[in-house]
Design a protein around this motif. Structure first.
Motif, PDB file in Angstrom:
ATOM      1  N   GLU A  47       0.856  -1.189   0.000  1.00  0.00           N
ATOM      2  CA  GLU A  47       0.000   0.000   0.000  1.00  0.00           C
ATOM      3  C   GLU A  47       0.891   1.238   0.000  1.00  0.00           C
ATOM      4  O   GLU A  47       1.769   1.384   0.854  1.00  0.00           O
ATOM      5  CB  GLU A  47      -0.946   0.033   1.195  1.00  0.00           C
ATOM      6  N   LEU A  48       0.652   2.136  -0.944  1.00  0.00           N
ATOM      7  CA  LEU A  48       1.365   3.410  -1.035  1.00  0.00           C
ATOM      8  C   LEU A  48       0.475   4.515  -0.476  1.00  0.00           C
ATOM      9  O   LEU A  48      -0.731   4.536  -0.725  1.00  0.00           O
ATOM     10  CB  LEU A  48       1.727   3.710  -2.489  1.00  0.00           C
ATOM     11  N   GLY A  49       1.074   5.433   0.283  1.00  0.00           N
ATOM     12  CA  GLY A  49       0.291   6.516   0.873  1.00  0.00           C
ATOM     13  C   GLY A  49      -0.711   6.002   1.887  1.00  0.00           C
ATOM     14  O   GLY A  49      -1.885   6.379   1.880  1.00  0.00           O
ATOM     15  N   CYS A  50      -0.245   5.169   2.798  1.00  0.00           N
ATOM     16  CA  CYS A  50      -1.151   4.496   3.744  1.00  0.00           C
ATOM     17  C   CYS A  50      -1.656   5.406   4.847  1.00  0.00           C
ATOM     18  O   CYS A  50      -2.543   5.018   5.606  1.00  0.00           O
ATOM     19  CB  CYS A  50      -0.473   3.273   4.355  1.00  0.00           C
ATOM     20  N   GLY A 113      -3.327   2.158  -3.887  1.00  0.00           N
ATOM     21  CA  GLY A 113      -3.103   3.589  -3.717  1.00  0.00           C
ATOM     22  C   GLY A 113      -4.429   4.282  -3.497  1.00  0.00           C
ATOM     23  O   GLY A 113      -5.112   4.652  -4.465  1.00  0.00           O
ATOM     24  N   PHE A 114      -4.840   4.448  -2.244  1.00  0.00           N
ATOM     25  CA  PHE A 114      -6.124   5.070  -1.921  1.00  0.00           C
ATOM     26  C   PHE A 114      -5.902   6.514  -1.481  1.00  0.00           C
ATOM     27  O   PHE A 114      -5.120   6.785  -0.563  1.00  0.00           O
ATOM     28  CB  PHE A 114      -6.835   4.292  -0.815  1.00  0.00           C
ATOM     29  N   ASN A 115      -6.581   7.458  -2.143  1.00  0.00           N
ATOM     30  CA  ASN A 115      -6.396   8.892  -1.869  1.00  0.00           C
ATOM     31  C   ASN A 115      -4.916   9.252  -1.945  1.00  0.00           C
ATOM     32  O   ASN A 115      -4.375   9.939  -1.073  1.00  0.00           O
ATOM     33  CB  ASN A 115      -6.975   9.255  -0.485  1.00  0.00           C
ATOM     34  N   LEU A 127       3.352   5.721 -11.837  1.00  0.00           N
ATOM     35  CA  LEU A 127       2.575   4.606 -12.388  1.00  0.00           C
ATOM     36  C   LEU A 127       3.482   3.578 -13.057  1.00  0.00           C
ATOM     37  O   LEU A 127       3.256   2.370 -12.932  1.00  0.00           O
ATOM     38  CB  LEU A 127       1.541   5.138 -13.375  1.00  0.00           C
ATOM     39  N   ARG A 128       4.519   4.047 -13.741  1.00  0.00           N
ATOM     40  CA  ARG A 128       5.476   3.101 -14.345  1.00  0.00           C
ATOM     41  C   ARG A 128       6.214   2.323 -13.268  1.00  0.00           C
ATOM     42  O   ARG A 128       6.477   1.121 -13.417  1.00  0.00           O
ATOM     43  CB  ARG A 128       6.464   3.850 -15.246  1.00  0.00           C
ATOM     44  N   ARG A 129       6.562   2.978 -12.179  1.00  0.00           N
ATOM     45  CA  ARG A 129       7.243   2.305 -11.078  1.00  0.00           C
ATOM     46  C   ARG A 129       6.329   1.266 -10.420  1.00  0.00           C
ATOM     47  O   ARG A 129       6.773   0.147 -10.104  1.00  0.00           O
ATOM     48  CB  ARG A 129       7.690   3.344 -10.043  1.00  0.00           C
ATOM     49  N   ILE A 130       5.065   1.592 -10.238  1.00  0.00           N
ATOM     50  CA  ILE A 130       4.106   0.628  -9.695  1.00  0.00           C
ATOM     51  C   ILE A 130       4.020  -0.586 -10.603  1.00  0.00           C
ATOM     52  O   ILE A 130       4.012  -1.735 -10.134  1.00  0.00           O
ATOM     53  CB  ILE A 130       2.726   1.297  -9.518  1.00  0.00           C
ATOM     54  N   HIS A 131       3.981  -0.350 -11.897  1.00  0.00           N
ATOM     55  CA  HIS A 131       3.954  -1.445 -12.870  1.00  0.00           C
ATOM     56  C   HIS A 131       5.165  -2.355 -12.682  1.00  0.00           C
ATOM     57  O   HIS A 131       5.043  -3.585 -12.690  1.00  0.00           O
ATOM     58  CB  HIS A 131       3.934  -0.855 -14.286  1.00  0.00           C
ATOM     59  N   ALA A 132       6.331  -1.766 -12.479  1.00  0.00           N
ATOM     60  CA  ALA A 132       7.556  -2.556 -12.304  1.00  0.00           C
ATOM     61  C   ALA A 132       7.541  -3.342 -11.004  1.00  0.00           C
ATOM     62  O   ALA A 132       8.078  -4.466 -10.934  1.00  0.00           O
ATOM     63  CB  ALA A 132       8.771  -1.637 -12.343  1.00  0.00           C
ATOM     64  N   LEU A 133       6.947  -2.810  -9.956  1.00  0.00           N
ATOM     65  CA  LEU A 133       6.926  -3.482  -8.661  1.00  0.00           C
ATOM     66  C   LEU A 133       6.002  -4.692  -8.638  1.00  0.00           C
ATOM     67  O   LEU A 133       6.145  -5.575  -7.789  1.00  0.00           O
ATOM     68  CB  LEU A 133       6.495  -2.499  -7.566  1.00  0.00           C
ATOM     69  N   LEU A 134       5.074  -4.744  -9.571  1.00  0.00           N
ATOM     70  CA  LEU A 134       4.098  -5.828  -9.597  1.00  0.00           C
ATOM     71  C   LEU A 134       4.647  -7.075 -10.279  1.00  0.00           C
ATOM     72  O   LEU A 134       5.374  -6.993 -11.269  1.00  0.00           O
ATOM     73  CB  LEU A 134       2.838  -5.377 -10.322  1.00  0.00           C
ATOM     74  N   PHE A 140      -3.208  -3.341  -9.773  1.00  0.00           N
ATOM     75  CA  PHE A 140      -3.083  -2.014  -9.180  1.00  0.00           C
ATOM     76  C   PHE A 140      -4.491  -1.528  -8.889  1.00  0.00           C
ATOM     77  O   PHE A 140      -5.335  -1.433  -9.788  1.00  0.00           O
ATOM     78  CB  PHE A 140      -2.364  -1.050 -10.113  1.00  0.00           C
ATOM     79  N   ILE A 141      -4.750  -1.234  -7.615  1.00  0.00           N
ATOM     80  CA  ILE A 141      -6.088  -0.850  -7.161  1.00  0.00           C
ATOM     81  C   ILE A 141      -5.997   0.541  -6.547  1.00  0.00           C
ATOM     82  O   ILE A 141      -5.221   0.771  -5.614  1.00  0.00           O
ATOM     83  CB  ILE A 141      -6.615  -1.854  -6.119  1.00  0.00           C
ATOM     84  N   SER A 142      -6.784   1.472  -7.072  1.00  0.00           N
ATOM     85  CA  SER A 142      -6.696   2.853  -6.595  1.00  0.00           C
ATOM     86  C   SER A 142      -8.078   3.463  -6.418  1.00  0.00           C
ATOM     87  O   SER A 142      -9.061   3.002  -7.009  1.00  0.00           O
ATOM     88  CB  SER A 142      -5.889   3.708  -7.581  1.00  0.00           C
ATOM     89  N   LYS A 143      -8.132   4.476  -5.583  1.00  0.00           N
ATOM     90  CA  LYS A 143      -9.333   5.294  -5.410  1.00  0.00           C
ATOM     91  C   LYS A 143      -8.839   6.725  -5.233  1.00  0.00           C
ATOM     92  O   LYS A 143      -8.168   7.035  -4.243  1.00  0.00           O
ATOM     93  CB  LYS A 143     -10.139   4.826  -4.200  1.00  0.00           C
ATOM     94  N   THR A 144      -9.155   7.576  -6.211  1.00  0.00           N
ATOM     95  CA  THR A 144      -8.443   8.844  -6.344  1.00  0.00           C
ATOM     96  C   THR A 144      -9.383  10.016  -6.566  1.00  0.00           C
ATOM     97  O   THR A 144     -10.217   9.966  -7.490  1.00  0.00           O
ATOM     98  CB  THR A 144      -7.478   8.770  -7.543  1.00  0.00           C
TER      99      THR A 144
END
Length: 212
Positions: A47-50, A113-115, A127-134, A140-144
């Motif tokens: 989770e990023l930005g927890c 990545g929620f909020n 977003l490219r970095r998230i892609h690489a981490l997966l 990738f699940i987000s609410k923005t």
């Protein structure tokens, strides 16, 4: 303004943030339930930005491992206090960003990545970095909050004034459609775009995307 000043802003406001109530509890519960339905028990989740860890503490018990991160040391300190009071197996909190070198390529089955995305300064790069981490076929699940879909006065007048006086950090303004294009351009296929609000209009799309 820089990422360092953004982190200081959240450090200063972390205790107040921790005391704030969830505005739409039913909508939040819907987001939690939807996310849990996407998990497998063997998943490794980032989770990023927890923030202060509320979501992590509710989700982590259903997966193999859950690493919850935030660039604000103040937020992570509060999250760790909560975790000590209510331990969850497999959950760890860490002060980090998506670019932190200790996060390994292909390490995670899901990234949340929620909020979060509207607070990122380099959204395409993140977003490219998230892609690489997966891992392969990772989610990738987000609410923005998508300010581009909101009243223009918010992004053109109110937010610049608040940033100028130190009352707000960096906030990116993009629409739901623009966000979808950015996620796709980073190497994802979007599986679902949903609205979970139970209180009228809501410009915070819940997006589920799979790594191509």
């Amino acid at each position: 303004m820089s990422i360092t000043s953004d982190a200081r802003f959240w450090d200063r406001t972390s205790r107040k943030y921790a005391r704030s109530a969830i505005a739409d509890r039913d909508g939040y519960a819907r987001t939690l339930d939807r996310t849990l339905a996407l998990f497998d028990a063997t998943d490794r989740v980032l989770e990023l930005g927890c923030g202060t860890g509320t979501t992590a503490l509710r989700l982590a018990g259903e997966v193999k491992s859950y690493l919850a991160t935030d660039f604000s040391e103040g937020m992570i300190a509060i999250a760790e206090e909560k975790h000590r009071a209510d331990p969850v197996s497999g959950l760890a909190f860490r002060t980090a960003t998506a670019d932190s070198t200790e996060l390994e390529i292909g390490q995670f089955d899901a990234v949340l990545g929620f909020n979060y995305l509207h607070l990122v300064r380099d959204l395409p790069g993140t977003l490219r970095r998230i892609h690489a981490l997966l891992a392969a076929d990772g989610l990738f699940i987000s609410k923005t909050p998508c300010l581009g879909d909101m009243n223009p006065l918010i992004r053109l007048v109110l937010l610049p004034a608040m940033r100028a006086t130190g009352l707000a950090p960096h906030v990116g303004a993009f629409s739901t459609a623009e966000l979808g294009r950015l996620i796709s351009s980073a190497g994802f296929d979007i599986l679902a775009t949903e609205i979970h609000s139970t209180r009228g209009n809501d410009n915070r799309p819940y997006i589920v995307a799979i790594k191509r």
